[in-house]
Motif scaffolding. Structure first.
Motif, short mmCIF file in Angstrom:
data_model
loop_
_atom_site.label_atom_id
_atom_site.label_comp_id
_atom_site.label_asym_id
_atom_site.label_seq_id
_atom_site.Cartn_x
_atom_site.Cartn_y
_atom_site.Cartn_z
N GLY A 429 0.79 -1.22 0.00
CA GLY A 429 0.00 0.00 0.00
C GLY A 429 0.82 1.27 0.00
O GLY A 429 0.29 2.37 0.15
N GLY A 430 2.12 1.14 -0.20
CA GLY A 430 3.00 2.30 -0.18
C GLY A 430 4.35 1.92 0.39
O GLY A 430 4.52 0.85 0.97
N GLY A 435 2.93 3.09 3.55
CA GLY A 435 2.15 1.86 3.60
C GLY A 435 2.27 1.16 4.93
O GLY A 435 2.80 1.71 5.91
N HIS A 485 0.10 -3.02 -7.13
CA HIS A 485 -0.31 -1.70 -7.63
C HIS A 485 -1.74 -1.36 -7.22
O HIS A 485 -2.11 -0.19 -7.14
N TRP A 488 -1.97 0.60 -3.77
CA TRP A 488 -1.51 1.99 -3.69
C TRP A 488 -2.64 2.95 -4.05
O TRP A 488 -3.50 2.62 -4.88
N ASN A 489 -2.60 4.15 -3.48
CA ASN A 489 -3.59 5.17 -3.81
C ASN A 489 -3.39 5.71 -5.22
O ASN A 489 -4.34 6.12 -5.88
N TYR A 494 3.07 4.29 -7.71
CA TYR A 494 3.56 2.91 -7.66
C TYR A 494 4.57 2.64 -8.76
O TYR A 494 5.64 2.07 -8.54
#
Length: 528
Positions: A429-430, A435, A485, A488-489, A494
């Motif tokens: 998530g980062g 993340g 991917h 990720w926001n 990403y």
């Protein structure tokens, strides 16, 4: 100084009046408490602190440049040379220092669970708690079982500090291996892990001579005899994931792979225990009892209960305990050939898939790359996760040229049809700081699926940047998590990070000049 004179000095030391030889666990615990080297915790384990050095000191590690090893060692920043003259002088100083102590402690034992390949050891310690540590980590042996072969001797004098200008070291700290004199000198550091890792370095030199692959990995075996290996650097989850209640532990960190199968090099475990809990890691938690040694763990002054969440001394808090403390362990620590290999990486970029199936070329590429993030506290100066490439997931402990180990692994993968997976226990998530660390329950589910063959026929998707084969479904894991991917926001953010990491892989791999072109072509990232 010749070998005979040095042997005489050592003999005088071990026969001195201040020597306490092969004390029992109870006797050593008493010594630790009487000498105020540590305290007794609520579970009966000893807690000791290691002062300024709470991790390994790789810049202070040397190998003596001797004629018999001159053309075998892969000299460089990892295997730094030191002259025989400098070693001999420092050897005499350490011997003289230890002779003057009120008490010193000697442990006799082995490295290597397979009797055919055992290395006899003699560990001589200034500290009683270090000798207790040695008894937990190495393989104990009765006097009748001690080999006639000259043992490899560790001389550990934490309070003896070198003078770099006189002794040829880089600092007051030194870890020096002499293969001809079968001796390891350790001084200027109280971190007990230096003893363990020095012997691993020795085994990484000796075992390939017998066509045995030494491995920085944990290993366990199912009740039907299926063996799994877990490669990875400190903090990636080797100990945690191999201590599976549904499987029997072979060992948590160091193994050899012979023509008969795998065997543990050690007799104990050295588990990282920051944030340890009974719920997440019950086997490790329960193993920390009488006889175990806790390093740099915060302990309540009144209750003597350990606070594993407190990193006051370091994040590299450790627990050393015997394999006997694990409920489900195979004895002796020997098993057959592996069916599954798992490469563990703690990706601080947060872009590698949580699990990937690897082809033969990809397996060799990622073994040689050894990518992970050094976690805070595992070495001096590391205060936050730092991306690194550690060849064969154990570069600091490889005296020989890296491709020798890699070629041995490739041959064994071919010979035994081993399935290989890359598992990211790092961030999702980062990147680090944005993340979150991958949930342990998801990692356990992925590893279980890999070992039990549940992923053998699952459809996979090829990652567009790293070329990795990602299973589209793993039992017990949300599908979206499998595709990094999607966590990720921003897919653009990403892609930037993923390509940055892919470039690091490619740049790192340029250092390998004796690798088959197919490994580089088909094993690594496919981004431009």
């Amino acid at each position: 100084m010749n070998m005979t004179a040095m042997t005489t000095e050592l003999t005088q030391l071990i026969n001195g009046e201040n020597v306490r030889h092969n004390l029992s666990v109870a006797q050593l615990v008493e010594e630790v408490l009487e000498r105020k080297e540590g305290i007794l915790t609520s579970t009966g384990a000893i807690r000791a602190t290691t002062g300024a050095y709470t991790g390994r000191s790789p810049q202070d590690k040397f190998i003596v440049r001797e004629r018999s090893v001159e053309n075998k060692i892969d000299w460089g920043s990892v295997n730094q040379p030191i002259s025989e003259e400098a070693f001999n002088k420092l050897y005499l100083k350490v011997i003289s220092y230890l002779k003057e102590r009120d008490d010193i402690y000697i442990f006799d034992g082995f490295a290597g669970a397979d009797p055919r390949y055992q290395l006899p050891l003699q560990v001589i310690n200034e500290y009683a708690w270090h000798n207790l540590f040695a008894g937990q980590l190495f393989i104990n042996g009765s006097e009748d079982s001690i080999s006639n072969e000259q043992p490899f001797t560790i001389l550990s004098a934490p309070n003896f500090k070198a003078n770099p200008e006189i002794d040829g070291t880089n600092s007051e700290t030194f870890i020096i291996i002499s293969f001809e004199k079968r001796t390891i000198l350790i001084g200027g550091t109280e971190y007990a892990g230096e003893m363990k890792k020095s012997i691993f370095s020795v085994m990484n030199f000796l075992l390939p001579e017998n066509n045995i692959l030494p491995m920085h990995c944990s290993a366990n075996v199912g009740f039907e005899g299926d063996v799994a290996l877990f490669f990875g650097l400190s903090g990636t989850g080797k100990t945690t994931l191999s201590a599976d209640p549904n499987r029997r532990l072979i060992g948590d960190d160091e193994h050899g792979w012979s023509t008969s199968g795998v065997f543990n090099i050690e007799g104990g475990c050295y588990a990282k225990c920051i944030n340890l809990s009974k719920e997440k890691e019950p086997q490790i938690f329960s193993a920390i009892r009488y006889g175990a040694v806790l390093e740099n763990v915060v302990v309540d002054d009144e209750t003597r209960e350990a606070d594993y969440d407190d990193a006051f001394y370091t994040e590299n808090t450790r627990a050393a305990y015997s394999l006997d403390a694990i409920d489900k362990v195979i004895t002796p620590s020997i098993a057959g050939h592996p069916q599954t290999i798992v490469f563990l990486t703690a990706d601080a970029f947060g872009v590698l898939p949580p699990i990937s199936k690897l082809s033969k070329e990809q397996a060799m590429y990622h073994f040689l790359s050894g990518y992970t993030s050094k976690l805070a506290g595992t070495e001096r100066g590391i205060t936050a996760p730092e991306a690194t490439f550690s060849t064969c997931f154990g570069s600091p402990f490889l005296p020989l040229e890296a491709t020798r180990y890699a070629n041995m692994l490739g041959q064994k993968i071919d010979e035994h049809g081993v399935q290989v997976f890359l598992v990211n226990t790092g961030w999702t998530g980062g990147e680090y700081g944005v993340g979150n660390r991958m949930k342990l329950k998801y990692t356990r589910a992925m590893v279980q699926a890999a070992i039990e063959g549940d992923l053998d026929y699952i459809e996979t998707l090829k990652d567009e940047i790293f070329g990795l084969n990602i299973p589209i479904h793993v039992p017990g894991v949300p599908d979206d998590i499998l595709k990094p991917h999607l966590t990720w926001n921003s897919k653009e953010a990403y892609n930037v990070k993923a390509n940055e990491l892919a470039s690091k892989f490619k740049n790192n791999f340029k250092k390998f000049t004796h690798v088959s072109p197919e490994i580089e072509k088909f094993g690594g990232p496919i981004s431009k």
